[in-house]
Design an enzyme around this catalytic site. Structure first.
Site, PDB file in Angstrom:
ATOM      1  CB  ILE A 361       1.405  -8.423  -2.775  1.00  0.00           C
ATOM      2  CG1 ILE A 361       0.697  -8.177  -1.215  1.00  0.00           C
ATOM      3  CG2 ILE A 361       2.655  -8.989  -2.669  1.00  0.00           C
ATOM      4  CD1 ILE A 361       0.659  -9.327  -1.068  1.00  0.00           C
ATOM      5  N   GLY A 362      -0.183  -4.811  -3.289  1.00  0.00           N
ATOM      6  CA  GLY A 362      -1.417  -5.032  -3.234  1.00  0.00           C
ATOM      7  C   GLY A 362      -1.925  -2.639  -2.275  1.00  0.00           C
ATOM      8  N   GLY A 364      -4.939  -0.681  -0.364  1.00  0.00           N
ATOM      9  CA  GLY A 364      -6.231  -0.924  -0.129  1.00  0.00           C
ATOM     10  C   GLY A 364      -6.289   0.516   0.761  1.00  0.00           C
ATOM     11  CG  PHE A 366      -6.107  -0.389   7.301  1.00  0.00           C
ATOM     12  CD1 PHE A 366      -5.887   0.216   7.825  1.00  0.00           C
ATOM     13  CD2 PHE A 366      -4.835  -1.451   6.666  1.00  0.00           C
ATOM     14  CE1 PHE A 366      -5.815  -0.187   9.440  1.00  0.00           C
ATOM     15  CE2 PHE A 366      -4.382  -1.393   7.439  1.00  0.00           C
ATOM     16  CZ  PHE A 366      -4.365  -0.780   9.006  1.00  0.00           C
ATOM     17  N   GLY A 367      -4.321   0.650   4.074  1.00  0.00           N
ATOM     18  CA  GLY A 367      -3.198   1.348   3.712  1.00  0.00           C
ATOM     19  C   GLY A 367      -2.036  -0.208   2.157  1.00  0.00           C
ATOM     20  CB  VAL A 369      -1.354  -5.595   0.889  1.00  0.00           C
ATOM     21  CG1 VAL A 369      -1.576  -6.806   1.715  1.00  0.00           C
ATOM     22  CG2 VAL A 369      -2.824  -4.739   1.525  1.00  0.00           C
ATOM     23  CG  ASP A 481     -13.968   0.830  -1.401  1.00  0.00           C
ATOM     24  OD1 ASP A 481     -13.808   0.751  -2.928  1.00  0.00           O
ATOM     25  OD2 ASP A 481     -12.154   0.315  -1.114  1.00  0.00           O
TER      26      ASP A 481
END
Length: 673
Positions: A361-362, A364, A366-367, A369, A481
């Site tokens: 679903i997305g 970021g 970080f990685g 999602v 961010d």
């Protein structure tokens, strides 16, 4: 079960068998002292904040507002022991103050409470942050209120009273501390002692300006609280205001539970006292039957000891076998602060269908999602999966350590984490309306449209959470961010700020540290691009860009023909021509108040000013949006800045997730217009 826990349980069982341990002492007792408050041991809810070791429960502002906040001790406390059917007594001592910049604007007060829930937070005003105004019976609690407003709706006796509340704001009993010379609204530090003695079925409250506990209580109530204590309870404080500037602070806190000593059975039904006992001594020669019993008892003891040794050996074998896995996890777990829950990898893999691409679903910093369905509970969550790299681990630990200690209604709530099988995973509450950028730029596909009230609410909510991060936490949290893709929308289109993978902590009143620039082009402040200096004002710049996106329905950088158009430059150009209202999103079809639109556009430009010194603080931004202070003047022409320094010369250097210092000594001049 963890090997160490299993070993302790077996050891206790062994001692119990041989009579070395009284089971009555196994009931858990709690004791803690906070001369100042550490963030790792408490949860901050609502508008509460921690600053210099002192808890503030409501907003610290100079203009009247409505606010509610709570602070809760993280660890659950045992108040009832089912083994002995015993309820604990408790004793609490804390120092608080209730102050106000405007003496005519007092209200509403604070409470000390005990609750079976660690998410107790209620409405502002007379609800004192304990009770939800729309669900009056939802929150369960036992509370001592220090009330500074007369609210006839709750039968308050005056505007300066102490009361005992149970599951309701209508006090069971109240007392006036003025009778003992204590004015709750004096602004002075007040020491409070709250004692509940279960054996006497009595609760007492003592107040004093000095550190000496008075002999006579302010409030004494004969009540059996064992009817309201669950096995596990949480303790904390709450406070609220409504149209006032009252400030509620807790300076220190100590707490302990007492008791869990059951009444010992009498040695004989006709004994007068527990000290009476009957002793029978047999001095005759033991019979052969008694010898047999003695041998049998010795055999049972030896067999029990042998069984214990066998179990211990098996435990050691299992521990050695799992040692490698434990070592792999240890590095991560020692770095974690208290989190709601540690999930198993198997559980998260099942919930995401093996991290199937259809569940993505997305993405970021970080990685990736994933959407997760937990069949056992019927709930939905969002699972963030780290990139398999050193940077992934660094960002994982950064995000976990920072956001786990934060509590604000406009933050995405962290539900748990997992560090297994070389995977780094964070579990968040699921946001049904996705990210702001998708809602702004792909609405026609989704059949939704953000109306004007939604957009204003998004600007206010985002300002509120950034004000919290910058000014109300023990350390300043710089997000680094902020962008439309990191603003998520819940079911009511309320904004929730997420993705703290690049966030940094900074002490108040300390100079920022220069790092290699990280973030997203189009949202980066010019001075951050120039020298990598991340401050609150770099977050303010990014916020300004997001506000302009919300008002204009345009991306921060868009391609028009063969050139790229910067949103800030485009809006400022319209402002210089006196046509700023033309920047409004055409998809709104004019369904907005022109003055509100103008105000939001000018606020976005104020925040995105190239000169960081001219940008407002996030607290000032929130006050402007709440019509508490006047808007800032915005120059017709966009200011220009010229500076020289070592500047990253490539896009890869400008947009980076690394944390190494920028050692490029190339000198160049940049002009921001």
């Amino acid at each position: 079960m963890h090997p160490r826990k299993a070993f302790i349980i077996i050891l206790l069982f062994f001692f119990a068998i041989f009579g070395f341990l009284d089971p009555a002492v196994l009931a858990e007792k709690t004791s803690f002292q906070f001369p100042s408050f550490p963030l790792r041991d408490i949860s901050l809810l609502g508008d509460s904040y921690l600053r210099n070791g002192v808890i503030g429960l409501t907003r610290s502002i100079d203009v009247p507002s409505s606010s509610s906040g709570a602070v809760i001790y993280n660890n659950p406390i045992t108040f009832f022991d089912p083994e002995t059917n015993t309820t604990a007594s408790f004793s609490a001592k804390f120092t608080f103050s209730i102050n106000n910049v405007n003496p005519s604007s007092f209200g509403d007060g604070l409470t000390f409470f005990l609750s079976p829930s660690n998410r107790t937070l209620g409405s502002p005003g007379g609800y004192l942050g304990l009770v939800n105004s729309s669900q009056l019976t939802r929150n369960k609690f036992v509370a001592v209120e220090f009330d500074t407003r007369l609210d006839p709706h709750f039968n308050d006796p005056n505007e300066n009273h102490v009361g005992l509340d149970i599951d309701s704001m209508n006090s069971i009993n109240t007392a006036d501390p003025i009778l003992q010379g204590i004015d709750l609204k004096s602004g002075n530090l007040i020491n409070a002692w709250i004692d509940y003695k279960n054996e006497q079925r009595k609760l007492m409250v003592f107040l004093s300006y000095s550190s000496l506990k008075p002999e006579k209580p302010i409030l004494s109530v004969d009540i059996n609280l064992s009817d309201y204590f669950k096995t596990i309870m949480y303790v904390g404080f709450s406070a609220s205001t409504e149209g006032s500037t009252e400030l509620h602070q807790i300076e220190n806190w100590s707490f302990q539970t007492i008791g869990f000593i059951p009444a010992r059975p009498k040695s004989h039904p006709h004994n007068v006292s527990d000290s009476s006992m009957t002793v029978a001594v047999d001095i005759s020669k033991p019979s052969s039957g008694k010898k047999h019993d003695k041998k049998l008892g010795l055999g049972v003891a030896i067999a029990g000891l042998a069984f214990f040794c066998v179990v211990l050996l098996v435990l050691v074998y299992v521990s050695v076998k799992k040692l490698r896995g434990v070592r792999k996890q240890k590095t991560f777990k020692t770095d974690f602060v208290a989190c709601p829950r540690e999930y198993s990898y198997k559980e998260l893999k099942l919930a995401t269908k093996g991290f199937h691409p259809s569940r993505i679903i997305g993405h970021g910093s970080f990685g990736t999602v994933y959407k997760a369905f937990f069949l056992s509970t019927g709930t939905i969550a969002a699972v963030k999966r780290s990139r398999h790299s050193h940077e992934g681990k660094t960002e994982f630990l950064a995000e976990l350590s920072i956001i786990a200690g934060l509590r604000h209604k406009n933050l995405v709530h962290l539900q748990g984490w997992c560090a297994e099988k070389c995977e780094l995973l964070l579990v968040y509450e699921f946001m049904p309306n996705g990210s702001l950028d998708k809602m702004l730029y792909h609405e026609t596909k989704r059949g939704h449209l953000l109306n004007w009230s939604h957009r204003v609410n998004i600007a206010i909510g985002l300002a509120s959470v950034l004000s919290y991060l910058h000014q109300e936490c023990e350390q300043i949290v710089i997000h680094r961010d902020i962008k439309a893709g990191n603003v998520l929308l819940d079911g009511n289109f309320n904004p929730r700020l997420g993705d703290f993978g690049l966030a940094k902590l900074m002490d108040h009143d300390k100079s920022p540290v220069s790092t290699l620039t990280a973030g997203t082009m189009g949202y980066l402040a010019p001075e951050y691009l120039q020298c990598g200096m991340a401050t609150e004002k770099t977050d303010v710049f990014s916020y300004g860009v997001v506000v302009l996106e919300v008002a204009c329905g345009r991306r921060s950088i868009e391609r028009e023909g063969q050139k790229m158009v910067n949103l800030v430059d485009w809006v400022w150009g319209l402002h210089s021509e006196g046509k700023i209202i033309e920047a409004a999103d055409k998809k709104l079809k004019g369904e907005f108040k022109e003055e509100e639109m103008r105000k939001l556009l000018l606020l976005g430009l104020s925040c995105a000013n190239p000169d960081s010194a001219e940008r407002p603080s996030m607290r000032r931004v929130l006050q402007i949006l709440n019509n508490e202070v006047a808007s800032l003047a915005v120059p017709k022409l966009k200011p220009s800045l010229t500076f020289s320094s070592g500047l990253p010369l490539t896009l890869d250097e400008i947009v980076s997730d690394g944390e190494e210092d920028n050692t490029d000594n190339s000198m160049c001049e940049i002009k921001i217009v």
